[in-house]
Design an enzyme around this catalytic site. Structure first.
Site, mmCIF file in Angstrom:
data_model
loop_
_atom_site.group_PDB
_atom_site.id
_atom_site.type_symbol
_atom_site.label_atom_id
_atom_site.label_comp_id
_atom_site.label_asym_id
_atom_site.label_seq_id
_atom_site.Cartn_x
_atom_site.Cartn_y
_atom_site.Cartn_z
ATOM 1 N N GLY A 12 42.066 -31.347 25.369
ATOM 2 C CA GLY A 12 41.258 -31.148 24.163
ATOM 3 C C GLY A 12 39.770 -31.352 24.418
ATOM 4 O O GLY A 12 38.953 -31.168 23.525
ATOM 5 N N THR B 161 37.585 -29.597 26.306
ATOM 6 C CA THR B 161 36.769 -28.371 26.231
ATOM 7 C C THR B 161 36.524 -27.988 24.777
ATOM 8 O O THR B 161 35.387 -27.722 24.378
ATOM 9 C CB THR B 161 37.495 -27.204 26.945
ATOM 10 O OG1 THR B 161 37.837 -27.611 28.261
ATOM 11 C CG2 THR B 161 36.629 -25.965 26.992
ATOM 12 N N GLU C 52 40.874 -19.207 23.276
ATOM 13 C CA GLU C 52 41.072 -20.042 24.468
ATOM 14 C C GLU C 52 42.433 -19.744 25.085
ATOM 15 O O GLU C 52 43.389 -19.432 24.364
ATOM 16 C CB GLU C 52 40.953 -21.518 24.037
ATOM 17 C CG GLU C 52 41.274 -22.559 25.082
ATOM 18 C CD GLU C 52 40.344 -22.586 26.275
ATOM 19 O OE1 GLU C 52 40.125 -21.520 26.871
ATOM 20 O OE2 GLU C 52 39.881 -23.678 26.641
ATOM 21 N N ASP D 11 44.632 -28.292 26.535
ATOM 22 C CA ASP D 11 45.305 -29.335 27.311
ATOM 23 C C ASP D 11 44.866 -30.711 26.794
ATOM 24 O O ASP D 11 45.408 -31.209 25.814
ATOM 25 C CB ASP D 11 44.978 -29.117 28.788
ATOM 26 C CG ASP D 11 45.706 -30.055 29.720
ATOM 27 O OD1 ASP D 11 46.742 -30.619 29.320
ATOM 28 O OD2 ASP D 11 45.258 -30.230 30.875
HETATM 29 P P1 IMP Z 1 41.121 -29.254 28.342
HETATM 30 O O1 IMP Z 1 39.642 -29.361 28.217
HETATM 31 O O2 IMP Z 1 41.720 -30.387 29.107
HETATM 32 O O3 IMP Z 1 41.830 -29.021 27.030
HETATM 33 O O4 IMP Z 1 41.423 -28.042 29.295
HETATM 34 C C1 IMP Z 1 41.168 -26.782 28.934
HETATM 35 C C2 IMP Z 1 40.995 -25.884 30.144
HETATM 36 O O5 IMP Z 1 41.674 -26.371 31.324
HETATM 37 C C3 IMP Z 1 41.663 -24.580 29.824
HETATM 38 O O6 IMP Z 1 40.719 -23.720 29.250
HETATM 39 C C4 IMP Z 1 42.136 -24.088 31.157
HETATM 40 O O7 IMP Z 1 41.125 -23.316 31.766
HETATM 41 C C5 IMP Z 1 42.373 -25.336 31.967
HETATM 42 N N1 IMP Z 1 43.814 -25.680 31.987
HETATM 43 C C6 IMP Z 1 44.440 -26.681 31.316
HETATM 44 N N2 IMP Z 1 45.758 -26.689 31.536
HETATM 45 C C7 IMP Z 1 45.988 -25.664 32.375
HETATM 46 C C8 IMP Z 1 47.189 -25.110 32.951
HETATM 47 O O8 IMP Z 1 48.326 -25.574 32.740
HETATM 48 N N3 IMP Z 1 47.003 -24.021 33.757
HETATM 49 C C9 IMP Z 1 45.793 -23.464 34.004
HETATM 50 N N4 IMP Z 1 44.658 -23.925 33.462
HETATM 51 C C10 IMP Z 1 44.765 -25.023 32.664
HETATM 52 MG MG MG Z 2 39.736 -22.150 30.019
#
Ligand code: IMP
Ligand code: MG
Length: 171
Positions: free
Chosen positions: A101, A103, A95, A99
């Site tokens: 968590g 995903t 990955e 961020d």
């Molecule tokens: P989560 O599901 O919130 O953990 O987000 C995961 C997905 O959000 C990552 O695979 C990224 O594609 C996108 N993402 C989260 N933070 C950032 C960032 O700071 N820059 C670019 N993409 C982000």
């Molecule tokens: Mg991503």
């Protein structure tokens, strides 16, 4: 005005990927390693990581989307499923950034239904500020506290993926 502030250089990225690849090559020596990259953000990281791993392994891709601009929208949509049989394999999810968590929680749940030998996570960046769901990131190259990061595969509205280093985006 949009500003890009350099935070991680191409040289630092290269060095950390070499370190992580060494650990993975050692830990998976006698296992059936398959790297599963999450599209699209991990494509550059995956391509550099796979070339630094010195043991035999397979590669597949899975597609998810949950972001619009800089806002996570919670639910995870699968846009591409893996092609290779994963039962009995040692899955290492690759990955770009962890961020909230959301995903990875959805992916861990999905992969564990496929009867793999193991499922672990390798992330380029572990971003802690907005974590909502506890995630065990087994391998990570960089930890950052906050910010919205672009470059080296990471985008803002599909732009900046091509940048060879990592930047903090200030809108
Ligand atoms: P989560 O599901 O919130 O953990 O987000 C995961 C997905 O959000 C990552 O695979 C990224 O594609 C996108 N993402 C989260 N933070 C950032 C960032 O700071 N820059 C670019 N993409 C982000
Ligand atoms: Mg991503």
């Amino acid at each position: 005005m949009t500003k890009l502030i350099p935070i991680i250089s191409a040289e630092e990225i290269k060095r950390e990927i070499q370190n992580v690849a060494k650990l993975i090559s050692r830990d998976y020596m006698d296992k059936k390693l398959i790297l599963v990259g999450i599209l699209k953000g991990s494509f550059i990281f995956l391509s550099d990581l796979t070339r630094q791993i010195t043991i035999d392994h397979e590669i597949d891709l899975i597609g998810t989307s949950s972001y619009s601009g800089t806002q996570s929208c919670g639910a995870v949509n699968f846009t591409k499923m893996p092609d290779i049989e994963l039962e009995g394999k040692d899955i290492l999810i690759v990955e770009d950034i962890v961020d909230t968590g959301t995903t990875l929680t959805a992916l861990m749940r999905y992969f564990s239904t496929l009867k793999p030998a193991s499922v672990k996570i390798c992330a380029l960046i572990n971003k802690n500020e907005r974590r909502e769901l506890p995630i065990d990131v087994h391998y990570s190259c960089f930890n950052i506290d906050k910010g919205f990061i672009v470059g080296y595969g990471l985008d803002y509205n599909e732009k900046y993926r091509n940048l060879p280093a990592i930047f903090d985006l200030k809108l």
